[in-house]
Design a protein around this motif. Sequence first.
Motif, PDB file in Angstrom:
ATOM      1  N   SER A 158     -81.295  52.356  28.372  1.00  0.00           N
ATOM      2  CA  SER A 158     -79.833  52.266  28.469  1.00  0.00           C
ATOM      3  C   SER A 158     -79.314  50.858  28.238  1.00  0.00           C
ATOM      4  O   SER A 158     -78.222  50.682  27.683  1.00  0.00           O
ATOM      5  CB  SER A 158     -79.366  52.756  29.845  1.00  0.00           C
ATOM      6  N   HIS A 166     -77.894  49.982  25.017  1.00  0.00           N
ATOM      7  CA  HIS A 166     -76.745  50.775  24.585  1.00  0.00           C
ATOM      8  C   HIS A 166     -75.531  50.483  25.461  1.00  0.00           C
ATOM      9  O   HIS A 166     -74.837  51.398  25.902  1.00  0.00           O
ATOM     10  CB  HIS A 166     -77.108  52.265  24.603  1.00  0.00           C
ATOM     11  N   THR A 193     -79.569  56.238  28.137  1.00  0.00           N
ATOM     12  CA  THR A 193     -80.519  56.590  27.087  1.00  0.00           C
ATOM     13  C   THR A 193     -81.948  56.407  27.591  1.00  0.00           C
ATOM     14  O   THR A 193     -82.240  55.433  28.269  1.00  0.00           O
ATOM     15  CB  THR A 193     -80.303  55.678  25.849  1.00  0.00           C
ATOM     16  N   ILE A 206     -80.241  61.264  25.354  1.00  0.00           N
ATOM     17  CA  ILE A 206     -78.943  60.604  25.544  1.00  0.00           C
ATOM     18  C   ILE A 206     -78.146  61.381  26.572  1.00  0.00           C
ATOM     19  O   ILE A 206     -78.017  62.605  26.487  1.00  0.00           O
ATOM     20  CB  ILE A 206     -78.166  60.529  24.217  1.00  0.00           C
ATOM     21  N   THR A 251     -67.504  55.150  30.312  1.00  0.00           N
ATOM     22  CA  THR A 251     -66.598  54.082  29.900  1.00  0.00           C
ATOM     23  C   THR A 251     -65.859  53.588  31.127  1.00  0.00           C
ATOM     24  O   THR A 251     -65.229  54.374  31.837  1.00  0.00           O
ATOM     25  CB  THR A 251     -65.602  54.581  28.833  1.00  0.00           C
ATOM     26  N   GLU A 277     -74.489  61.455  29.263  1.00  0.00           N
ATOM     27  CA  GLU A 277     -73.039  61.407  29.109  1.00  0.00           C
ATOM     28  C   GLU A 277     -72.551  59.960  29.070  1.00  0.00           C
ATOM     29  O   GLU A 277     -72.894  59.155  29.931  1.00  0.00           O
ATOM     30  CB  GLU A 277     -72.383  62.149  30.275  1.00  0.00           C
ATOM     31  N   ILE A 278     -71.749  59.627  28.074  1.00  0.00           N
ATOM     32  CA  ILE A 278     -71.227  58.263  27.901  1.00  0.00           C
ATOM     33  C   ILE A 278     -70.307  57.912  29.058  1.00  0.00           C
ATOM     34  O   ILE A 278     -69.466  58.705  29.472  1.00  0.00           O
ATOM     35  CB  ILE A 278     -70.476  58.137  26.561  1.00  0.00           C
ATOM     36  N   GLU A 330     -71.999  48.159  25.607  1.00  0.00           N
ATOM     37  CA  GLU A 330     -71.052  47.375  24.816  1.00  0.00           C
ATOM     38  C   GLU A 330     -69.993  46.786  25.749  1.00  0.00           C
ATOM     39  O   GLU A 330     -69.457  47.481  26.607  1.00  0.00           O
ATOM     40  CB  GLU A 330     -70.368  48.255  23.760  1.00  0.00           C
ATOM     41  N   LYS A 340     -68.724  49.992  27.907  1.00  0.00           N
ATOM     42  CA  LYS A 340     -69.136  51.344  27.516  1.00  0.00           C
ATOM     43  C   LYS A 340     -70.657  51.400  27.606  1.00  0.00           C
ATOM     44  O   LYS A 340     -71.344  50.541  27.059  1.00  0.00           O
ATOM     45  CB  LYS A 340     -68.674  51.652  26.102  1.00  0.00           C
ATOM     46  N   ILE A 341     -71.168  52.402  28.330  1.00  0.00           N
ATOM     47  CA  ILE A 341     -72.605  52.540  28.559  1.00  0.00           C
ATOM     48  C   ILE A 341     -73.047  53.940  28.127  1.00  0.00           C
ATOM     49  O   ILE A 341     -72.417  54.929  28.492  1.00  0.00           O
ATOM     50  CB  ILE A 341     -72.958  52.359  30.049  1.00  0.00           C
ATOM     51  N   ILE A 342     -74.146  53.993  27.368  1.00  0.00           N
ATOM     52  CA  ILE A 342     -74.722  55.287  26.983  1.00  0.00           C
ATOM     53  C   ILE A 342     -76.081  55.403  27.677  1.00  0.00           C
ATOM     54  O   ILE A 342     -77.026  54.714  27.300  1.00  0.00           O
ATOM     55  CB  ILE A 342     -74.894  55.400  25.462  1.00  0.00           C
TER      56      ILE A 342
END
Length: 194
Positions: free
Chosen positions: A78, A81, A137, A145, A150, A147-148, A83, A133-135
Motif C-alpha cells: 500500500s 500507492h 494493495t 487491490i 480518500t 477499496e480506495i 498520493e 489518496k490511498i489504495i
Amino acid sequence: MKRFFIFKKIILLLALIHYGTNGAYAIRTQPTSMIQGHAPKLNKIDFLFSGSGTKLTIGEKIQLEYNYQDEDGDADDSANHIEWYAITSTGEKQLPATDITNTSAPDNSATATGKSTLTIPTSALGATGFKVKIIPTSLTGIPHIGEIITIDDITANTHGTSIGVTGPVGFGDKLPSHIVPAFMLAPIPALQRT
C-alpha cells in the motif's frame, strides 16, 4: 470365415466406441473455479506533524501511519500507492514523489504499521491544506487491490487521528537562501538636509 472377419470388425468398432466415449466424458467436465481471496484493508489511518508551531511551514514533515490487514496473509504494498495533494485557492495539485518517503507494513499483525512521510516542499507554498489518496494493495493474492480511501482534509480525518495545524503553508522564520526579502531590494532614499 467372412462372418468371423465381420464379427471381429464389429467387436473392434464397439471397443473403440466404448473407450472413445470415456474420453469424451472427461472433456465435458466443468472447470473448477479460481480460489477467491480477500481484498486488503487499512484499519486505521493517523497523521502526525513534526513541527512545533501552529502553522505548516516548508521543510516540516507530515507523517501518515496506517494499520494494514489482509485475511489471506498477503504482504503489504500500500505504501507504494499513496498520493499527496496540496490544496490551494485554485484547486489541488499532486505533490512530487521526491518529497515523499514510504515504508510498507512489515506484516499483518495488529500493531504493524506502514508509513508515508511528506516533507512539505516549496511547491506547496500557500497551500491551505493537504489531501491524501490511498489504495490498499497487496503484493500477491486475488483480489490484490482494496477499496480506495480518500482523505480530503488531513485536519478532519474520519479514519483516525488528524493534525491540528493549518495553512496557509509558509516559510516560517527560515527563508530559503535564494529568496531575498523585499525590504533589502528597495532603494534607499537619498538623505536630504534641511
